[in-house]
Scaffold this active site. Sequence first.
Site, PDB file in Angstrom:
ATOM      1  N   ASP A  67       0.868  -1.178   0.000  1.00  0.00           N
ATOM      2  CA  ASP A  67       0.000   0.000   0.000  1.00  0.00           C
ATOM      3  C   ASP A  67       0.903   1.225   0.000  1.00  0.00           C
ATOM      4  O   ASP A  67       1.629   1.463   0.968  1.00  0.00           O
ATOM      5  CB  ASP A  67      -0.892  -0.014   1.236  1.00  0.00           C
ATOM      6  CG  ASP A  67      -1.801   1.211   1.344  1.00  0.00           C
ATOM      7  OD1 ASP A  67      -1.719   2.099   0.471  1.00  0.00           O
ATOM      8  OD2 ASP A  67      -2.572   1.271   2.324  1.00  0.00           O
ATOM      9  N   VAL A  68       0.897   2.001  -1.079  1.00  0.00           N
ATOM     10  CA  VAL A  68       1.842   3.113  -1.192  1.00  0.00           C
ATOM     11  C   VAL A  68       1.548   4.235  -0.206  1.00  0.00           C
ATOM     12  O   VAL A  68       2.378   5.129  -0.027  1.00  0.00           O
ATOM     13  CB  VAL A  68       1.893   3.686  -2.624  1.00  0.00           C
ATOM     14  CG1 VAL A  68       2.395   2.654  -3.607  1.00  0.00           C
ATOM     15  CG2 VAL A  68       0.540   4.261  -3.045  1.00  0.00           C
ATOM     16  N   TYR A 160      -7.173  15.749  -7.624  1.00  0.00           N
ATOM     17  CA  TYR A 160      -6.278  15.051  -8.548  1.00  0.00           C
ATOM     18  C   TYR A 160      -5.318  16.036  -9.202  1.00  0.00           C
ATOM     19  O   TYR A 160      -4.117  15.757  -9.331  1.00  0.00           O
ATOM     20  CB  TYR A 160      -7.099  14.318  -9.601  1.00  0.00           C
ATOM     21  CG  TYR A 160      -6.297  13.394 -10.485  1.00  0.00           C
ATOM     22  CD1 TYR A 160      -5.794  12.193  -9.994  1.00  0.00           C
ATOM     23  CD2 TYR A 160      -6.060  13.716 -11.819  1.00  0.00           C
ATOM     24  CE1 TYR A 160      -5.062  11.337 -10.806  1.00  0.00           C
ATOM     25  CE2 TYR A 160      -5.327  12.872 -12.640  1.00  0.00           C
ATOM     26  CZ  TYR A 160      -4.835  11.674 -12.126  1.00  0.00           C
ATOM     27  OH  TYR A 160      -4.112  10.836 -12.939  1.00  0.00           O
TER      28      TYR A 160
END
Length: 250
Positions: A67-68, A160
């Site tokens: 999991d980054v 984003y």
Amino acid sequence: MTAHSRSLEGKVAVVTGAGRGIGRAIAKAYAREGAGVCCAARTTSEIEDTVREIEDAGGIGLAIQADVTNLESVEAIFSAASEFFGGIDIVVVNAGGRLDNGRVDDGDPAMWLATLEVNLVGAYYTVRSAIPYLKARGSGKIITVGSGIGHRGRVASSAYACAKAGLWTLTRVAAQELWQYDISVNELIPGPVDTRSPADSTPRPEGSVHNIESEWVKSPEDVTQLALFLATQPDRGPTAQSFSLMRRDN
């Protein structure tokens, strides 16, 4: 193509988000060119599928569930890859996703923060964790997968856009800090990519990449040539640069 002519023979790459889409395509392309590839992602079954395809084609792969957004998890990727392959030469910072879906005044703040966490904080953890291994190798390549939205913005995409803008700045700062170690850091902007499987015929919603007039809508495999170009540049080659496959400002 013979093994002697493969452009990444003897190299080792770590690709995050390698279970699907662009990451999967790049991982397979690097393996075809002779690299050993560590495939990292959250979904174990997906990265195992990627590694299986690499091995079926005669390559060498390693699947690491990670999991980054968790620093210890990211550090474990590089520790395992280095132990398995003997070092690391190339890092593709690809894991991410668009989680926000609202304007600044009506979007979900929790999703806004989650979008930054996976796309920017996760990228920072990946770059940070990679640096000691690249320094130990004496040179290396870091390729961040950015977005035109991070350079220009887009309505209802503030999280984003901000995350990818931050990633572009991280790319340039890391390049400035690492050039003396012959480690290049560059951004790859794919532009619109259709990441659906061939069997998925579900129409895209209005405003999707299929409705961007005059833009090149790519398959994940269309991105691999630029990814290979960046991975095969000289040690003192381009750095702090943004390479884009977009046709226009989107």
